[in-house]
Design a protein around this motif. Sequence first.
Motif, PDB file in Angstrom:
ATOM      1  N   ILE A   1       0.836  -1.203   0.000  1.00 56.04           N
ATOM      2  CA  ILE A   1       0.000   0.000   0.000  1.00 56.04           C
ATOM      3  C   ILE A   1       0.873   1.257   0.000  1.00 56.04           C
ATOM      4  O   ILE A   1       0.624   2.212  -0.739  1.00 56.04           O
ATOM      5  CB  ILE A   1      -0.936   0.007   1.223  1.00 56.04           C
ATOM      6  CG1 ILE A   1      -1.963  -1.133   1.098  1.00 56.04           C
ATOM      7  CG2 ILE A   1      -1.652   1.341   1.345  1.00 56.04           C
ATOM      8  CD1 ILE A   1      -2.810  -1.337   2.340  1.00 56.04           C
ATOM      9  N   ALA A   2       1.914   1.243   0.806  1.00 57.34           N
ATOM     10  CA  ALA A   2       2.788   2.416   0.917  1.00 57.34           C
ATOM     11  C   ALA A   2       3.492   2.710  -0.400  1.00 57.34           C
ATOM     12  O   ALA A   2       3.591   3.872  -0.825  1.00 57.34           O
ATOM     13  CB  ALA A   2       3.807   2.202   2.021  1.00 57.34           C
ATOM     14  N   THR A   3       3.978   1.662  -1.057  1.00 56.79           N
ATOM     15  CA  THR A   3       4.721   1.870  -2.295  1.00 56.79           C
ATOM     16  C   THR A   3       3.820   2.211  -3.472  1.00 56.79           C
ATOM     17  O   THR A   3       4.315   2.512  -4.565  1.00 56.79           O
ATOM     18  CB  THR A   3       5.547   0.624  -2.649  1.00 56.79           C
ATOM     19  OG1 THR A   3       4.674  -0.526  -2.743  1.00 56.79           O
ATOM     20  CG2 THR A   3       6.600   0.358  -1.592  1.00 56.79           C
ATOM     21  N   CYS A   4       2.512   2.151  -3.270  1.00 51.76           N
ATOM     22  CA  CYS A   4       1.569   2.504  -4.333  1.00 51.76           C
ATOM     23  C   CYS A   4       1.129   3.965  -4.257  1.00 51.76           C
ATOM     24  O   CYS A   4       0.394   4.431  -5.128  1.00 51.76           O
ATOM     25  CB  CYS A   4       0.326   1.603  -4.276  1.00 51.76           C
ATOM     26  SG  CYS A   4       0.608  -0.074  -4.871  1.00 51.76           S
ATOM     27  N   THR A   5       1.566   4.648  -3.231  1.00 53.63           N
ATOM     28  CA  THR A   5       1.129   6.034  -3.070  1.00 53.63           C
ATOM     29  C   THR A   5       2.004   6.980  -3.879  1.00 53.63           C
ATOM     30  O   THR A   5       3.193   6.718  -4.108  1.00 53.63           O
ATOM     31  CB  THR A   5       1.185   6.454  -1.592  1.00 53.63           C
ATOM     32  OG1 THR A   5       2.550   6.380  -1.128  1.00 53.63           O
ATOM     33  CG2 THR A   5       0.305   5.552  -0.741  1.00 53.63           C
ATOM     34  N   ARG A   6       1.405   8.073  -4.296  1.00 54.88           N
ATOM     35  CA  ARG A   6       2.157   9.083  -5.021  1.00 54.88           C
ATOM     36  C   ARG A   6       3.270   9.663  -4.141  1.00 54.88           C
ATOM     37  O   ARG A   6       4.363   9.977  -4.617  1.00 54.88           O
ATOM     38  CB  ARG A   6       1.203  10.193  -5.464  1.00 54.88           C
ATOM     39  CG  ARG A   6       1.872  11.322  -6.217  1.00 54.88           C
ATOM     40  CD  ARG A   6       0.935  12.509  -6.367  1.00 54.88           C
ATOM     41  NE  ARG A   6       1.597  13.638  -6.983  1.00 54.88           N
ATOM     42  CZ  ARG A   6       2.466  14.427  -6.362  1.00 54.88           C
ATOM     43  NH1 ARG A   6       2.774  14.194  -5.097  1.00 54.88           N
ATOM     44  NH2 ARG A   6       3.028  15.448  -6.992  1.00 54.88           N
ATOM     45  N   TRP A   7       2.989   9.796  -2.840  1.00 58.55           N
ATOM     46  CA  TRP A   7       3.982  10.343  -1.902  1.00 58.55           C
ATOM     47  C   TRP A   7       5.248   9.493  -1.910  1.00 58.55           C
ATOM     48  O   TRP A   7       6.363  10.019  -1.954  1.00 58.55           O
ATOM     49  CB  TRP A   7       3.397  10.376  -0.499  1.00 58.55           C
ATOM     50  CG  TRP A   7       4.412  10.818   0.528  1.00 58.55           C
ATOM     51  CD1 TRP A   7       4.717  12.092   0.891  1.00 58.55           C
ATOM     52  CD2 TRP A   7       5.281   9.954   1.283  1.00 58.55           C
ATOM     53  NE1 TRP A   7       5.721  12.097   1.833  1.00 58.55           N
ATOM     54  CE2 TRP A   7       6.089  10.794   2.092  1.00 58.55           C
ATOM     55  CE3 TRP A   7       5.454   8.578   1.355  1.00 58.55           C
ATOM     56  CZ2 TRP A   7       7.051  10.294   2.959  1.00 58.55           C
ATOM     57  CZ3 TRP A   7       6.416   8.068   2.211  1.00 58.55           C
ATOM     58  CH2 TRP A   7       7.211   8.921   3.007  1.00 58.55           C
ATOM     59  N   PHE A   8       5.074   8.175  -1.861  1.00 57.01           N
ATOM     60  CA  PHE A   8       6.240   7.290  -1.828  1.00 57.01           C
ATOM     61  C   PHE A   8       7.038   7.401  -3.125  1.00 57.01           C
ATOM     62  O   PHE A   8       8.268   7.485  -3.110  1.00 57.01           O
ATOM     63  CB  PHE A   8       5.793   5.844  -1.616  1.00 57.01           C
ATOM     64  CG  PHE A   8       6.944   4.876  -1.504  1.00 57.01           C
ATOM     65  CD1 PHE A   8       7.536   4.629  -0.284  1.00 57.01           C
ATOM     66  CD2 PHE A   8       7.430   4.225  -2.625  1.00 57.01           C
ATOM     67  CE1 PHE A   8       8.610   3.750  -0.178  1.00 57.01           C
ATOM     68  CE2 PHE A   8       8.494   3.343  -2.535  1.00 57.01           C
ATOM     69  CZ  PHE A   8       9.087   3.107  -1.303  1.00 57.01           C
ATOM     70  N   CYS A   9       6.327   7.390  -4.273  1.00 49.26           N
ATOM     71  CA  CYS A   9       7.020   7.464  -5.560  1.00 49.26           C
ATOM     72  C   CYS A   9       7.827   8.754  -5.678  1.00 49.26           C
ATOM     73  O   CYS A   9       8.979   8.748  -6.126  1.00 49.26           O
ATOM     74  CB  CYS A   9       6.018   7.387  -6.717  1.00 49.26           C
ATOM     75  SG  CYS A   9       5.140   5.802  -6.842  1.00 49.26           S
TER      76      CYS A   9
ATOM     77  N   SER B   1      -2.693   8.678 -10.268  1.00 46.79           N
ATOM     78  CA  SER B   1      -1.709   7.951  -9.473  1.00 46.79           C
ATOM     79  C   SER B   1      -0.639   7.329 -10.361  1.00 46.79           C
ATOM     80  O   SER B   1      -0.926   6.854 -11.468  1.00 46.79           O
ATOM     81  CB  SER B   1      -2.407   6.851  -8.672  1.00 46.79           C
ATOM     82  OG  SER B   1      -1.468   5.987  -8.071  1.00 46.79           O
ATOM     83  N   CYS B   2       0.605   7.315  -9.896  1.00 47.19           N
ATOM     84  CA  CYS B   2       1.718   6.738 -10.663  1.00 47.19           C
ATOM     85  C   CYS B   2       1.446   5.283 -11.047  1.00 47.19           C
ATOM     86  O   CYS B   2       1.697   4.871 -12.185  1.00 47.19           O
ATOM     87  CB  CYS B   2       3.008   6.819  -9.857  1.00 47.19           C
ATOM     88  SG  CYS B   2       3.492   8.485  -9.349  1.00 47.19           S
TER      89      CYS B   2
END
Length: 305
Positions: free
Chosen positions: A37-45, A69-70
């Motif tokens: 879930i974390a790696t799917c967020t725009r913030w993480f990318c 979303s990325c």
Amino acid sequence: MRLVASFKDPVTRPRAIMWLAVGLFAFAAFFIAVGDIATCTRWFCANMCHKVQDDTILSYEASAHSHISCVTCHEPVNANPVVFLLAKARSLGEIPPTLTNTFELPLNPVSAYGLGEEMPSTQCTQCHGNTRKITPSEGIIIDHKVHEKEGITCTTCHNRCAHNDEAIKLTLPGNKKHKDYMKMDGCFRCHALEGERRAEGECKLCHPAGFELVPETHKVAGWLPKGHADAARESLTEFGMQKVEAEEQIKEGVDEELAVAVEYCSTCHKRSFCTDCHDKLGTALKDAAPAANAPATVDTTTKKK
């Protein structure tokens, strides 16, 4: 310590193994779920994984897709959990160059996404389908179905719609902006006015009747002769650089038809348009050469004011 004691006791050992397995499974499930879930967020990318690639993030934020979303575009479409996790696992290979600051510049040098290799049309049609009508810009005639039948993927032409290089100032030393295939010379990788390209490039094929074909640069004062001469030199210089880049792309496996260099002037003018004038000009200069070497004469007459 109690768990260790339970393992040593043959009576309680089976129960200890069972609870240990349950605990490990729960931890793994939690780790995978939270991590996924974390790696799917725009913030993480933008702030973790690709923070070292600031130009990519800046161009994304300046694009028409900045609200998307990325992972919508960069993960498999309609993937089951196994395929999705495998795609995530493949991304782990990007961690070492990110941590060691050894990632390649310019980013994606041959625009593999723009050639449809890593971004198939399904990534686009999951949104741009029946619910989002595909329409060309005003003054352009494009039959998307014909291109699709020819194997032309969406990003073969629309290669910078989600990462608008032109709207940003590059921040990474050694990086450079990607070529935008939505410009006319991008079309002429396949189309041509003459030669052996696979698609014709006549104006009426892509532009409706009454469309203004003359660029604004050609209408300014001084376009002839100096303006067009400067533009021609600039175009030929760019063409030479493109030829070098095209050779490098072909060596890296890019389709020769898509890696072809395009000379800007030839997108509107056939070679005869230039030679008909310049050949005559060359002959005139040659005939005038003796007179040019003759002593200059001085006009001593008095002109009326």
